[in-house]
Design an enzyme around this catalytic site. Structure first.
Site, PDB file in Angstrom:
ATOM      1  N   TYR A  53     -19.720 -36.527 -21.142  1.00 29.14           N
ATOM      2  CA  TYR A  53     -20.446 -35.896 -20.032  1.00 29.14           C
ATOM      3  C   TYR A  53     -21.010 -36.977 -19.096  1.00 29.14           C
ATOM      4  CZ  TYR A  53     -20.304 -31.712 -23.004  1.00 29.14           C
ATOM      5  OH  TYR A  53     -19.907 -30.671 -23.800  1.00 29.14           O
ATOM      6  N   TRP A  84     -15.368 -38.028 -29.246  1.00 29.97           N
ATOM      7  CA  TRP A  84     -14.319 -37.739 -28.266  1.00 29.97           C
ATOM      8  C   TRP A  84     -12.917 -37.907 -28.883  1.00 29.97           C
ATOM      9  CZ3 TRP A  84     -13.074 -34.798 -24.703  1.00 29.97           C
ATOM     10  CH2 TRP A  84     -12.047 -35.077 -23.791  1.00 29.97           C
ATOM     11  N   GLN A 188     -18.704 -25.244 -32.516  1.00 32.90           N
ATOM     12  CA  GLN A 188     -19.052 -24.904 -31.130  1.00 32.90           C
ATOM     13  C   GLN A 188     -17.798 -24.419 -30.406  1.00 32.90           C
ATOM     14  OE1 GLN A 188     -20.343 -27.181 -27.117  1.00 32.90           O
ATOM     15  NE2 GLN A 188     -21.727 -27.577 -28.807  1.00 32.90           N
ATOM     16  N   ILE A 275     -32.752 -22.866 -15.003  1.00 32.14           N
ATOM     17  CA  ILE A 275     -33.099 -23.448 -16.314  1.00 32.14           C
ATOM     18  C   ILE A 275     -34.228 -22.621 -16.927  1.00 32.14           C
ATOM     19  CG2 ILE A 275     -34.189 -25.442 -17.451  1.00 32.14           C
ATOM     20  CD1 ILE A 275     -32.683 -27.247 -15.425  1.00 32.14           C
TER      21      ILE A 275
END
Ligand code: A2P
Length: 303
Positions: A53, A84, A188, A275
């Protein structure tokens, strides 16, 4: 945003080639730092990050600033980092996590997960491509990678370990691995009212694996992998009608739906108002009938 400082920390010239980030394509410098600080002030404690990210240095800085302010302690934060695709070979796993910790300036991550079950060719390029612009994939032995993840937990660098984007077959490979020391605590995956993942959710429930739902508000609709002809989730009439009843937005209803079915949500936003909005979901609950209505929206399609 440039991550050149962090790039200097990579093992350039050494025996281990780790991915090297030199520039961020997406967000202006400081955006992530401010967003994480706003989120912590709003009450968020689970922060979902990743080396790819390109902003782990800003996340780490935000956490450290909030600790210095006395607003939180390190143990209040639950930080998830990701291994990764270019770092699946077992000998790269620990150095990659150590690199993330150096960038974050933290001693440990709360959760470290294998980001994808498939691998790219190891090296400095994050997205290695051949002369025709095609990704260069690499054979991976997920069980061997998992053993290296277990060693990171044993070394105290990760409190827990898990996976991401794994299907049932890939989860079973790990769960059935001879000599398995730790099960994945979480998987996830994309999960929201148009993509509810009922079978995977049930399988994970049976094995005490928590589903963490990414893009819980629908994805940002990248046409390279999303069918953009399908309407955006947040425009859905059912979600909006239910929201009206509780004086909530469709986004808040979608998030509430997920947490009521035991799915952890990680809504991403760089907008201060959104948010805060995404955190205001603990003062109402959906009825069983409403849950069923929303479940019926499932299209079994990434959207
Ligand atoms: P923004 O950052 O401008 O708020 P992803 O699929 O990567 O998780 O992206 C989520 C998308 O949803 C982002 O584009 C984010 O944009 C947007 N978003 C986040 N919260 C809300 C909300 N409450 N209402 C509408 N859009 C939202």
């Amino acid at each position: 945003m440039s991550l050149s400082q962090q790039s200097n920390a990579s093992e350039k010239g050494g025996r281990i080639a780790l991915p090297c980030v030199t520039e961020s394509p997406l967000t202006p410098k400081g955006t992530c730092l401010e967003s994480v600080k706003i989120a912590i002030d709003a009450g968020y404690r689970h922060i979902d990050g990743a080396f790819v990210y390109y902003n782990e240095h800003e996340v780490g800085q935000a956490i450290r600033e909030k600790i210095a302010e006395g607003r939180i302690k390190r143990e209040d934060i639950f930080y998830c980092g990701k291994l990764w695709n270019t770092c699946h070979p077992p000998e790269l796993v620990r150095p990659t996590l150590e690199k993330t910790l150096k960038i974050l300036q933290l001693d440990y991550v709360d959760l470290y997960i294998i980001e994808l079950p498939m691998a790219f060719k190891p090296g400095e390029a994050i997205y290695p491509k051949d002369e025709n612009g095609k990704f260069i994939y690499h054979e991976t032995d997920l069980c061997a990678t998992w053993e290296a993840m277990e060693a990171c937990k044993d070394a105290g660098l990760a409190k827990s370990i898990g996976v991401s984007n794994f299907n049932r077959r890939q989860l079973e490979m790990i769960l059935n691995k001879p000599g398995l020391k730790y099960k994945p605590v979480s998987n996830q995956v994309e999960c929201h009212p148009y993509f509810t993942q009922p079978k995977l959710l049930e399988f994970c429930r049976q094995h005490d694996i928590v589903i963490v739902g990414y893009s819980p508000l629908g994805t940002s609709r990248d046409e390279t992998w999303v069918n953009v002809s399908s309407p955006p989730l947040l425009k859905d009439p059912v979600l909006n009608a239910i929201g009206k009843k509780y004086n909530k937005t469709a986004a808040q209803v979608a998030l509430r739906f997920s947490i009521q079915r035991g799915v952890v949500v990680i809504p991403k936003s760089f907008n201060p108002q959104r948010i805060r909005e995404n955190f205001q979901i603990f003062d109402f609950s959906l009825t069983e009938k409403e849950m069923k209505e929303i479940e019926a929206l499932n299209k079994n399609e990434e959207s």
